[in-house]
Write a protein that holds these residues in place. Structure first.
Motif, PDB file in Angstrom:
ATOM      1  N   SER A 101       1.860  -9.751  -7.874  1.00 28.86           N
ATOM      2  CA  SER A 101       0.735  -8.863  -8.133  1.00 28.86           C
ATOM      3  C   SER A 101       1.117  -7.472  -7.652  1.00 28.86           C
ATOM      4  CB  SER A 101      -0.527  -9.331  -7.404  1.00 28.86           C
ATOM      5  OG  SER A 101      -0.365  -9.212  -5.996  1.00 28.86           O
ATOM      6  N   GLY A 102       0.647  -6.475  -8.370  1.00 26.56           N
ATOM      7  CA  GLY A 102       0.844  -5.093  -7.976  1.00 26.56           C
ATOM      8  C   GLY A 102      -0.497  -4.411  -7.829  1.00 26.56           C
ATOM      9  N   THR A 103      -0.662  -3.629  -6.784  1.00 22.78           N
ATOM     10  CA  THR A 103      -1.897  -2.885  -6.555  1.00 22.78           C
ATOM     11  C   THR A 103      -1.536  -1.442  -6.244  1.00 22.78           C
ATOM     12  OG1 THR A 103      -2.978  -4.843  -5.633  1.00 22.78           O
ATOM     13  CG2 THR A 103      -4.027  -2.722  -5.210  1.00 22.78           C
ATOM     14  N   ASP A 104      -2.161  -0.525  -6.939  1.00 23.00           N
ATOM     15  CA  ASP A 104      -1.948   0.902  -6.692  1.00 23.00           C
ATOM     16  C   ASP A 104      -3.328   1.523  -6.576  1.00 23.00           C
ATOM     17  OD1 ASP A 104      -0.584   3.247  -6.323  1.00 23.00           O
ATOM     18  OD2 ASP A 104       0.036   3.488  -8.405  1.00 23.00           O
ATOM     19  N   MET A 105      -3.588   2.211  -5.460  1.00 21.94           N
ATOM     20  CA  MET A 105      -4.939   2.706  -5.234  1.00 21.94           C
ATOM     21  C   MET A 105      -4.929   4.095  -4.622  1.00 21.94           C
ATOM     22  SD  MET A 105      -8.231   0.843  -3.475  1.00 21.94           S
ATOM     23  CE  MET A 105      -7.588   0.716  -1.809  1.00 21.94           C
ATOM     24  N   ARG A 114       1.060  -1.651  -3.205  1.00 22.38           N
ATOM     25  CA  ARG A 114       1.276  -2.976  -2.616  1.00 22.38           C
ATOM     26  C   ARG A 114       1.814  -3.928  -3.673  1.00 22.38           C
ATOM     27  NH1 ARG A 114      -1.638  -7.828  -1.732  1.00 22.38           N
ATOM     28  NH2 ARG A 114      -1.398  -8.697   0.375  1.00 22.38           N
ATOM     29  N   ILE A 115       2.793  -4.736  -3.293  1.00 18.63           N
ATOM     30  CA  ILE A 115       3.297  -5.820  -4.135  1.00 18.63           C
ATOM     31  C   ILE A 115       3.216  -7.103  -3.312  1.00 18.63           C
ATOM     32  CG2 ILE A 115       5.292  -6.780  -5.355  1.00 18.63           C
ATOM     33  CD1 ILE A 115       6.250  -3.937  -5.844  1.00 18.63           C
ATOM     34  N   ALA A 116       2.739  -8.171  -3.955  1.00 16.27           N
ATOM     35  CA  ALA A 116       2.591  -9.441  -3.248  1.00 16.27           C
ATOM     36  C   ALA A 116       3.027 -10.590  -4.152  1.00 16.27           C
ATOM     37  CB  ALA A 116       1.147  -9.649  -2.801  1.00 16.27           C
ATOM     38  N   LEU A 117       3.583 -11.614  -3.554  1.00 17.11           N
ATOM     39  CA  LEU A 117       3.940 -12.827  -4.272  1.00 17.11           C
ATOM     40  C   LEU A 117       2.716 -13.729  -4.336  1.00 17.11           C
ATOM     41  CD1 LEU A 117       6.276 -14.522  -5.527  1.00 17.11           C
ATOM     42  CD2 LEU A 117       6.648 -15.470  -3.223  1.00 17.11           C
ATOM     43  N   PHE A 118       2.421 -14.229  -5.530  1.00 17.48           N
ATOM     44  CA  PHE A 118       1.249 -15.081  -5.748  1.00 17.48           C
ATOM     45  C   PHE A 118      -0.051 -14.396  -5.336  1.00 17.48           C
ATOM     46  CE2 PHE A 118       4.678 -18.259  -4.805  1.00 17.48           C
ATOM     47  CZ  PHE A 118       4.832 -18.702  -6.111  1.00 17.48           C
ATOM     48  N   ASP A 119      -0.042 -13.054  -5.285  1.00 19.61           N
ATOM     49  CA  ASP A 119      -1.226 -12.280  -4.909  1.00 19.61           C
ATOM     50  C   ASP A 119      -1.661 -12.528  -3.474  1.00 19.61           C
ATOM     51  OD1 ASP A 119      -2.949 -10.286  -5.611  1.00 19.61           O
ATOM     52  OD2 ASP A 119      -4.463 -11.587  -6.519  1.00 19.61           O
ATOM     53  N   ARG A 120      -0.770 -13.133  -2.647  1.00 23.05           N
ATOM     54  CA  ARG A 120      -1.152 -13.480  -1.278  1.00 23.05           C
ATOM     55  C   ARG A 120      -0.114 -13.071  -0.246  1.00 23.05           C
ATOM     56  NH1 ARG A 120      -2.324 -18.197  -4.020  1.00 23.05           N
ATOM     57  NH2 ARG A 120      -0.470 -19.207  -3.161  1.00 23.05           N
ATOM     58  N   ILE A 121       1.179 -13.122  -0.605  1.00 23.73           N
ATOM     59  CA  ILE A 121       2.255 -12.897   0.361  1.00 23.73           C
ATOM     60  C   ILE A 121       2.797 -11.485   0.179  1.00 23.73           C
ATOM     61  CG2 ILE A 121       4.476 -13.718   1.212  1.00 23.73           C
ATOM     62  CD1 ILE A 121       3.800 -16.434  -0.152  1.00 23.73           C
TER      63      ILE A 121
END
Length: 260
Positions: A101-105, A114-121
């Motif tokens: 998952s990628g999040t840019d805010m 932010r980058i996370a594996l499985f939206d959690r790690i």
């Protein structure tokens, strides 16, 4: 995590002024460079209500490194225009059962990537000052999807030639500029700037370009529905993201929204 995503999107929507606004008049284009006036008329903003909030969904692909494999992506994004803010959340499918998952805010003058594996790690969580610059430039380039915001008092225009103009966005203590390139039909087809890029643990100022195409009428406005972004590296251009806007809505009330 989904609850956090929803709360963040809700908070971005609530930062805007939701008061009633009159429609945009031709006189509001006075003083802008001729090429910008031509573009805004072509985008059909005259007679439209100023856009305060934006909610869009997109699908496309991302390339993690130059010459690498393209991975399918779906994304969802919310913007406010006063003050400038956005939150983008995307899911990148690496394998059928493995995703990033990628999040840019950008919110309250602060940026986070932010980058996370499985939206959690968490794998990357950067909220350095360079991310603010990168996010403000991203916001500036993506106004093409909600073009009434080009009339914001926070944006200053400088005409360069018959087919280009420089837009400068000032917000709090920050200031970023990008060159907007137009075609003879009045479409904004390319954006170029110097933008910070993650290189290992460093953020490096790098030439950056965004390309817009496939203009369509959506809610009475003419906007591009396809975009591609790339870094201009010494070894050549590195295109790392392209997407199609599948849905877009303007001036929605704040609501809880889940990422796709």
């Amino acid at each position: 995590m989904q609850g956090t995503i929803g709360r963040d999107m809700h908070a971005v929507s609530e930062t805007t002024d939701n008061g009633e606004s009159s429609v945009i008049a031709e006189s509001q284009l006075t003083g802008l460079p001729d090429v910008v006036q031509c573009y805004l008329r072509h985008a059909r903003i005259i007679g439209k209500e100023p856009i305060r909030t934006v909610h869009l969904k997109q699908k496309g692909a991302m390339q993690m490194k130059p010459g690498g494999r393209w991975f399918p992506m779906v994304g969802e994004q919310r913007f406010t225009t006063d003050p400038p803010a956005f939150r983008w959340h995307g899911i990148i499918r690496l394998l059928p059962l493995i995703s990033l998952s990628g999040t840019d805010m950008l919110r309250d003058g602060h940026g986070q990537f932010r980058i996370a594996l499985f939206d959690r790690i968490p794998l990357v969580d950067d909220h350095s000052p360079e991310v603010v610059q990168a996010d403000l430039l991203r916001y500036l380039a993506e106004i093409v999807w909600f073009p009434t915001a080009w009339l914001s008092d926070a944006i200053a225009w400088e005409g360069l030639d018959d087919l280009s103009a420089r837009a400068t966005l000032r917000y709090r203590e920050h200031s970023v500029s990008a060159v907007m390139h137009f075609n003879a039909s009045g479409e904004l087809t390319r954006v170029s700037a110097e933008r910070y890029r993650k290189e290992g643990k460093r953020n490096v100022l790098t030439p950056w370009v965004g390309r817009n195409s496939a203009y369509r009428e959506m809610h009475g406005l003419l906007i591009p529905t396809h975009c591609e972004v790339a870094w201009q590296l010494a070894a050549g251009e590195y295109s790392y993201f392209h997407c199609e806007v599948t849905t877009i809505a303007y001036n929605e009330p704040p609501e809880f929204v889940r990422a796709p």
